[in-house]
Design a protein around this motif. Structure first.
Motif, PDB file in Angstrom:
ATOM      1  N   ARG A   1      30.707  50.071 -12.499  1.00  0.00           N
ATOM      2  CA  ARG A   1      30.184  50.325 -11.161  1.00  0.00           C
ATOM      3  C   ARG A   1      30.231  51.824 -10.829  1.00  0.00           C
ATOM      4  O   ARG A   1      29.295  52.370 -10.245  1.00  0.00           O
ATOM      5  CB  ARG A   1      31.057  49.525 -10.193  1.00  0.00           C
ATOM      6  CG  ARG A   1      30.908  49.839  -8.750  1.00  0.00           C
ATOM      7  CD  ARG A   1      31.820  48.905  -7.964  1.00  0.00           C
ATOM      8  NE  ARG A   1      31.764  49.200  -6.549  1.00  0.00           N
ATOM      9  CZ  ARG A   1      32.582  50.045  -5.934  1.00  0.00           C
ATOM     10  NH1 ARG A   1      33.508  50.672  -6.600  1.00  0.00           N
ATOM     11  NH2 ARG A   1      32.459  50.250  -4.634  1.00  0.00           N
TER      12      ARG A   1
ATOM     13  N   ALA B   1      22.651  57.114  -1.617  1.00  0.00           N
ATOM     14  CA  ALA B   1      23.374  57.003  -0.350  1.00  0.00           C
ATOM     15  C   ALA B   1      22.830  55.831   0.464  1.00  0.00           C
ATOM     16  O   ALA B   1      23.592  55.076   1.062  1.00  0.00           O
ATOM     17  CB  ALA B   1      23.260  58.305   0.439  1.00  0.00           C
TER      18      ALA B   1
ATOM     19  N   ILE C   1      28.154  41.037 -10.921  1.00  0.00           N
ATOM     20  CA  ILE C   1      27.135  42.030 -10.558  1.00  0.00           C
ATOM     21  C   ILE C   1      25.879  41.813 -11.405  1.00  0.00           C
ATOM     22  O   ILE C   1      24.760  41.746 -10.890  1.00  0.00           O
ATOM     23  CB  ILE C   1      27.669  43.469 -10.782  1.00  0.00           C
ATOM     24  CG1 ILE C   1      28.768  43.799  -9.774  1.00  0.00           C
ATOM     25  CG2 ILE C   1      26.537  44.483 -10.690  1.00  0.00           C
ATOM     26  CD1 ILE C   1      29.492  45.113 -10.051  1.00  0.00           C
TER      27      ILE C   1
ATOM     28  N   ALA D   1      24.220  51.213   5.260  1.00  0.00           N
ATOM     29  CA  ALA D   1      24.028  50.169   4.251  1.00  0.00           C
ATOM     30  C   ALA D   1      25.188  49.177   4.291  1.00  0.00           C
ATOM     31  O   ALA D   1      24.997  47.969   4.184  1.00  0.00           O
ATOM     32  CB  ALA D   1      23.912  50.789   2.861  1.00  0.00           C
TER      33      ALA D   1
ATOM     34  N   MET E   1      21.640  46.553  -9.982  1.00  0.00           N
ATOM     35  CA  MET E   1      23.106  46.561 -10.081  1.00  0.00           C
ATOM     36  C   MET E   1      23.701  47.647  -9.181  1.00  0.00           C
ATOM     37  O   MET E   1      24.756  47.457  -8.581  1.00  0.00           O
ATOM     38  CB  MET E   1      23.543  46.770 -11.534  1.00  0.00           C
ATOM     39  CG  MET E   1      23.306  45.536 -12.410  1.00  0.00           C
ATOM     40  SD  MET E   1      23.559  45.874 -14.163  1.00  0.00           S
ATOM     41  CE  MET E   1      25.333  45.636 -14.314  1.00  0.00           C
ATOM     42  N   VAL E   2      23.022  48.783  -9.092  1.00  0.00           N
ATOM     43  CA  VAL E   2      23.503  49.848  -8.201  1.00  0.00           C
ATOM     44  C   VAL E   2      23.556  49.326  -6.766  1.00  0.00           C
ATOM     45  O   VAL E   2      24.477  49.647  -6.013  1.00  0.00           O
ATOM     46  CB  VAL E   2      22.610  51.098  -8.296  1.00  0.00           C
ATOM     47  CG1 VAL E   2      22.951  52.090  -7.190  1.00  0.00           C
ATOM     48  CG2 VAL E   2      22.751  51.753  -9.655  1.00  0.00           C
TER      49      VAL E   2
ATOM     50  N   GLU F   1      32.160  42.633 -12.828  1.00  0.00           N
ATOM     51  CA  GLU F   1      31.033  43.189 -13.567  1.00  0.00           C
ATOM     52  C   GLU F   1      30.055  42.082 -13.959  1.00  0.00           C
ATOM     53  O   GLU F   1      28.835  42.252 -13.854  1.00  0.00           O
ATOM     54  CB  GLU F   1      31.560  43.924 -14.812  1.00  0.00           C
ATOM     55  CG  GLU F   1      30.502  44.648 -15.628  1.00  0.00           C
ATOM     56  CD  GLU F   1      29.923  45.876 -14.934  1.00  0.00           C
ATOM     57  OE1 GLU F   1      30.504  46.343 -13.941  1.00  0.00           O
ATOM     58  OE2 GLU F   1      28.868  46.344 -15.400  1.00  0.00           O
TER      59      GLU F   1
ATOM     60  N   THR G   1      22.193  44.706  -1.666  1.00  0.00           N
ATOM     61  CA  THR G   1      23.265  45.167  -0.779  1.00  0.00           C
ATOM     62  C   THR G   1      23.640  44.104   0.254  1.00  0.00           C
ATOM     63  O   THR G   1      24.397  44.388   1.179  1.00  0.00           O
ATOM     64  CB  THR G   1      22.857  46.454  -0.035  1.00  0.00           C
ATOM     65  OG1 THR G   1      21.773  46.135   0.857  1.00  0.00           O
ATOM     66  CG2 THR G   1      22.391  47.542  -0.991  1.00  0.00           C
TER      67      THR G   1
ATOM     68  N   HIS H   1      25.346  55.748   3.819  1.00  0.00           N
ATOM     69  CA  HIS H   1      26.078  54.703   3.096  1.00  0.00           C
ATOM     70  C   HIS H   1      26.791  53.745   4.043  1.00  0.00           C
ATOM     71  O   HIS H   1      26.960  52.573   3.734  1.00  0.00           O
ATOM     72  CB  HIS H   1      27.044  55.312   2.078  1.00  0.00           C
ATOM     73  CG  HIS H   1      28.240  55.970   2.679  1.00  0.00           C
ATOM     74  ND1 HIS H   1      28.242  57.271   3.116  1.00  0.00           N
ATOM     75  CD2 HIS H   1      29.477  55.491   2.925  1.00  0.00           C
ATOM     76  CE1 HIS H   1      29.441  57.569   3.598  1.00  0.00           C
ATOM     77  NE2 HIS H   1      30.194  56.515   3.496  1.00  0.00           N
TER      78      HIS H   1
ATOM     79  N   GLY I   1      24.233  52.549  -0.169  1.00  0.00           N
ATOM     80  CA  GLY I   1      25.623  52.320   0.212  1.00  0.00           C
ATOM     81  C   GLY I   1      26.642  53.072  -0.624  1.00  0.00           C
ATOM     82  O   GLY I   1      27.835  52.819  -0.519  1.00  0.00           O
TER      83      GLY I   1
ATOM     84  N   ARG J   1      16.392  45.836  -5.134  1.00  0.00           N
ATOM     85  CA  ARG J   1      17.554  46.718  -5.045  1.00  0.00           C
ATOM     86  C   ARG J   1      18.149  46.679  -3.642  1.00  0.00           C
ATOM     87  O   ARG J   1      19.366  46.617  -3.463  1.00  0.00           O
ATOM     88  CB  ARG J   1      17.130  48.148  -5.406  1.00  0.00           C
ATOM     89  CG  ARG J   1      18.247  49.152  -5.400  1.00  0.00           C
ATOM     90  CD  ARG J   1      17.757  50.527  -5.778  1.00  0.00           C
ATOM     91  NE  ARG J   1      16.894  51.113  -4.747  1.00  0.00           N
ATOM     92  CZ  ARG J   1      16.423  52.351  -4.782  1.00  0.00           C
ATOM     93  NH1 ARG J   1      16.712  53.124  -5.804  1.00  0.00           N
ATOM     94  NH2 ARG J   1      15.652  52.815  -3.824  1.00  0.00           N
TER      95      ARG J   1
ATOM     96  N   HIS K   1      26.774  47.956  -5.537  1.00  0.00           N
ATOM     97  CA  HIS K   1      27.909  48.875  -5.399  1.00  0.00           C
ATOM     98  C   HIS K   1      28.668  48.667  -4.093  1.00  0.00           C
ATOM     99  O   HIS K   1      29.896  48.565  -4.070  1.00  0.00           O
ATOM    100  CB  HIS K   1      27.414  50.323  -5.479  1.00  0.00           C
ATOM    101  CG  HIS K   1      28.497  51.350  -5.399  1.00  0.00           C
ATOM    102  ND1 HIS K   1      29.105  51.889  -6.507  1.00  0.00           N
ATOM    103  CD2 HIS K   1      29.115  51.930  -4.336  1.00  0.00           C
ATOM    104  CE1 HIS K   1      30.033  52.737  -6.128  1.00  0.00           C
ATOM    105  NE2 HIS K   1      30.058  52.787  -4.821  1.00  0.00           N
ATOM    106  N   VAL K   2      27.912  48.585  -3.017  1.00  0.00           N
ATOM    107  CA  VAL K   2      28.530  48.580  -1.693  1.00  0.00           C
ATOM    108  C   VAL K   2      29.286  47.274  -1.417  1.00  0.00           C
ATOM    109  O   VAL K   2      30.126  47.221  -0.537  1.00  0.00           O
ATOM    110  CB  VAL K   2      27.452  48.865  -0.623  1.00  0.00           C
ATOM    111  CG1 VAL K   2      26.461  47.730  -0.537  1.00  0.00           C
ATOM    112  CG2 VAL K   2      28.070  49.164   0.714  1.00  0.00           C
TER     113      VAL K   2
ATOM    114  N   THR L   1      31.031  45.652  -3.895  1.00  0.00           N
ATOM    115  CA  THR L   1      32.011  45.443  -4.961  1.00  0.00           C
ATOM    116  C   THR L   1      33.081  46.530  -4.892  1.00  0.00           C
ATOM    117  O   THR L   1      32.960  47.482  -4.122  1.00  0.00           O
ATOM    118  CB  THR L   1      31.320  45.458  -6.345  1.00  0.00           C
ATOM    119  OG1 THR L   1      30.445  46.581  -6.422  1.00  0.00           O
ATOM    120  CG2 THR L   1      30.527  44.187  -6.565  1.00  0.00           C
ATOM    121  N   HIS L   2      34.126  46.390  -5.701  1.00  0.00           N
ATOM    122  CA  HIS L   2      35.310  47.216  -5.448  1.00  0.00           C
ATOM    123  C   HIS L   2      35.928  47.899  -6.658  1.00  0.00           C
ATOM    124  O   HIS L   2      36.841  48.703  -6.491  1.00  0.00           O
ATOM    125  CB  HIS L   2      36.382  46.358  -4.775  1.00  0.00           C
ATOM    126  CG  HIS L   2      35.847  45.581  -3.623  1.00  0.00           C
ATOM    127  ND1 HIS L   2      35.592  46.162  -2.403  1.00  0.00           N
ATOM    128  CD2 HIS L   2      35.444  44.296  -3.517  1.00  0.00           C
ATOM    129  CE1 HIS L   2      35.081  45.253  -1.593  1.00  0.00           C
ATOM    130  NE2 HIS L   2      34.979  44.114  -2.242  1.00  0.00           N
ATOM    131  N   THR L   3      35.503  47.560  -7.866  1.00  0.00           N
ATOM    132  CA  THR L   3      36.169  48.117  -9.048  1.00  0.00           C
ATOM    133  C   THR L   3      36.287  49.637  -8.955  1.00  0.00           C
ATOM    134  O   THR L   3      35.302  50.321  -8.690  1.00  0.00           O
ATOM    135  CB  THR L   3      35.401  47.741 -10.324  1.00  0.00           C
ATOM    136  OG1 THR L   3      35.365  46.324 -10.418  1.00  0.00           O
ATOM    137  CG2 THR L   3      36.096  48.310 -11.559  1.00  0.00           C
TER     138      THR L   3
END
Ligand SMILES: Nc1ncnc2c1ncn2[C@@H]1O[C@H](COP(=O)(O)OP(=O)(O)OP(=O)(O)O)[C@@H](O)[C@H]1O
Ligand SMILES: [Mg+2]
Lengths: 258, 352
Positions: free
Chosen positions: B203, B219, A132, A80, A104-105, A129, A172, A77, B222, A168, A108-109, A111-113
């Motif tokens: 999220r 993973a 995203i 990434a 959307m996944v 959201e 990132t 992670h 990220g 996907r 993740h890296v 964004t912060h919610t």
């Protein structure tokens, strides 16, 4: 060439699996804004190099520097987060999620919610959201999958699954996109579409590291190519030169090299 | 959408009114016992929703979940009973119970991070039993939990001068303790539903599902899988901890006997039977699995009435029918009665 032009350097990477040496002191350096091809016969160690690079395996020796910063192993992670995204040779989508959710996944890296924001539906969380979702839709469109947004990833045709993995990964915001045989299993039309997509990604300023068995594709696209054989780099250079290399021809004897 | 919106609103209002009238209607129709069963069903909704975060969303098979219910219950009982001579207000105790349970969730979750599937199930099962055994034995040399005798005379919920254990009259209606608790539990259950739904569509929820689908890919995209798994354990435990505190105050008495492996399995069955990962399905599962076993108790008296004697012991029959129901479910609706949208599609995929 000034070092600032180098995005990624791997030096003397060694990786053993029990008695098998999958990588035996491999070094490569990838320049900013190029497509770097990685080829070699089956079992040469290409995927293993990707796995070391993306933190899935820790190297037994050697060092990795990405964008001037050392990358220490076995924290995928973080890799990434540093800006390296990848796809998998044996597609690894989130099969039970829709195409849109898969992308959307990927956000993740960036964004912060957190739990509180999500539960309280704060303004910030709602705005994020929406962003995203919008970015994910853009990326699906970018990869030619707009019509597939609501389909489950596992229900998609093979070629779409490969491109969904790219969408996907792009979500990132990578600086380096590592693609493990993106054209595998694709027909000629799909490969042509893929080629256009990769050129477009490069045009948008993302450096590409490309493992590919489709020689026409990899030789046509790559600025430089490295050849692995039995865990060692046997050649590196521009595609035309590599294709004439005697060692490479021997490694591929009777193989697909044109 | 726009055409159905007013109808939808009407439906919600009707449901809300029914829920508000439920304890009175149930009392008139079925008697007081069933109001109590309804209260317990609401507690189980909370428990099942908590476990659903761990098992349904994040895909971590936890067989020791009842331990967090126990932690919440004991946390409340110890600090609001003559056992240690403390009587803290519940507005402090519920958040505290939630926090303590969350800490336990993280403590018990941390060693299992590298495990999956069967191995995770076995280790969590062990942890659940350890908590129960501890509660059973923390009466010597210093008596903390009072061992197998359990803790009695636990304070009821009290808001200001308003005790939920007493009967109150309001607007011509008589609110007994069972009614009072019903409304508090209903509020907590609704809150649990809202929290679950919001997490699912966030999220965080997507990261959990991604881990469930493919941990390595998650993973590589990220997601800090370690932290997200711990978060799932902590969130699930929080639900359990709050439900435990409410349970202790509602019962007024708790002992380690209430927190057996079979209780973990029951909650897991609610999640699986209802529809893993689908909040509505899990609520349905919790209600069905609380109500049906109680309803089956009437089989004894019914046999007596119809045949003049009891052929099959009701409690045997309950387990038999329960097992049968599970087997039939596994055969015909492996994703649960009301599966999650994603899993439903999965099932169709397998069929077609
Ligand atoms: N996890 C592992 N455990 C043991 N051996 C492994 C593992 N991963 C790879 N290997 C071995 O390392 C060698 C290199 O494999 P790798 O997958 O990197 O090859 P590759 O160049 O990607 O080949 P292909 O073109 O077939 O994908 C092979 O001999 C493989 O069997
Ligand atoms: Mg490979």
């Amino acid at each position: 060439m000034p070092p600032a032009d180098i995005l990624l350097t791997a030096t003397g990477i060694i990786k053993n699996f029990g008695g098998l040496t999958a990588l035996n002191g491999v070094s490569i350096s990838v320049r900013r804004g190029e497509i770097f091809g990685l080829i070699g016969p089956n079992g040469a160690g290409k995927t293993t190099l990707f796995n070391v690079l993306t933190g899935i395996y820790a190297a037994d020796a050697g060092e990795l520097v990405f964008d001037g910063r050392p990358v220490d192993g076995s924290k995928p992670h973080l890799v990434a987060q540093h800006g390296i995204a990848r796809t998998f040779q044996n597609i690894r989508l989130f099969g039970g999620m829709t195409a849109l959710e898969n992308v959307m996944v990927g956000r993740h890296v960036r964004t912060h919610t957190g739990v509180l924001g999500a539960v309280l539906r704060t303004r910030g969380a709602a705005i994020e959201e929406r962003a995203i979702t919008q970015r994910a839709r853009e990326l699906l469109d970018y990869c030619g999958l707009a019509a597939r947004a609501g389909s489950l990833a596992r229900d998609l045709p093979y070629g779409d699954q490969r491109r969904l993995e790219i969408a996907r990964a792009l979500a990132t915001d990578p600086r380096l996109l590592a693609l493990d045989e993106p054209a595998a299993g694709m027909n000629a039309t799909e490969t042509a579409t893929l080629r256009k997509l990769l050129e477009r990604i490069l045009g948008d300023g993302i450096t590409l590291l490309l493992i590919e068995h489709d020689m026409k594709l990899v030789m046509g696209l790559s600025h430089r190519v490295a050849v692995l054989d039995y865990g060692e780099k046997i050649a590196e250079g521009e595609p035309a030169a590599v294709q004439r290399d005697a060692k490479v021809i021997t490694a591929y004897l009777g193989g697909a090299l044109v | 959408m726009s055409a159905s919106a007013p109808w939808r609103r009407v439906a919600w209002v009707v449901i809300a009114l029914l829920l508000l009238a439920a304890p009175f209607l149930i009392e008139i129709l079925f008697g007081r016992t069933w109001v109590r069963i309804t209260d317990v069903a609401l507690l189980f909704i909370m428990l099942a929703l908590g476990l659903n975060i761990v098992v349904g969303f994040a895909g971590l098979l936890d067989l020791g979940y009842i331990a967090f219910f126990a932690v919440g219950a004991y946390c409340y009982a110890l600090l609001a009973s003559p056992q240690l001579g403390m009587h803290w207000p519940f507005l402090v105790l519920l958040p505290l119970g939630a926090m303590v349970a969350a800490v336990f969730g993280i403590l018990l979750g941390a060693p299992t991070l590298r495990l999956r599937g069967d191995y995770l199930a076995i280790v969590t099962l062990g942890f659940g039993e350890i908590i129960r055994v501890l509660l059973n034995n923390l009466n010597r040399p210093v008596n903390i939990t009072n061992g197998p005798q359990g803790i009695t005379l636990i304070d009821p919920l009290q808001i200001g001068g308003f005790s939920l254990a007493q009967t109150h009259s309001f607007a011509g209606l008589t609110f007994t303790a069972l009614h009072n608790y019903y409304f508090v539990f209903l509020a907590c259950a609704v809150l649990s539903i809202i929290i679950s739904r919001r997490l699912e569509d966030s999220r965080i929820g997507r990261a959990w599902v991604a881990i469930r689908e493919d941990e390595l890919a998650a993973a590589s995209m990220g997601i800090n899988t370690r932290n997200m798994k711990l978060l799932a354990f902590a969130m699930g435990a929080t639900f359990g901890g709050v439900a435990g505190g409410l349970f202790a105050s509602f019962q007024g008495f708790i002992s380690p006997e209430s927190f057996h492996l079979i209780d973990s399995i029951m909650v897991l069955c609610m999640v699986v039977l209802g529809g893993m990962g689908n909040v509505a399905g899990v609520v349905l599962g919790a209600v069905l699995l609380t109500v049906l076993p109680e309803a089956l108790r009437y089989i004894g008296p019914l046999q007596q009435r119809w045949f003049g004697e009891v052929f099959i012991d009701p409690s045997d029959l309950r387990m038999l029918l329960f097992g049968l129901a599970l087997v039939l479910m596994m055969l015909f609706r492996p994703s649960g009665i009301w599966p999650a949208r994603r899993r439903k599609a999965e099932e169709n995929h397998a069929a077609g």
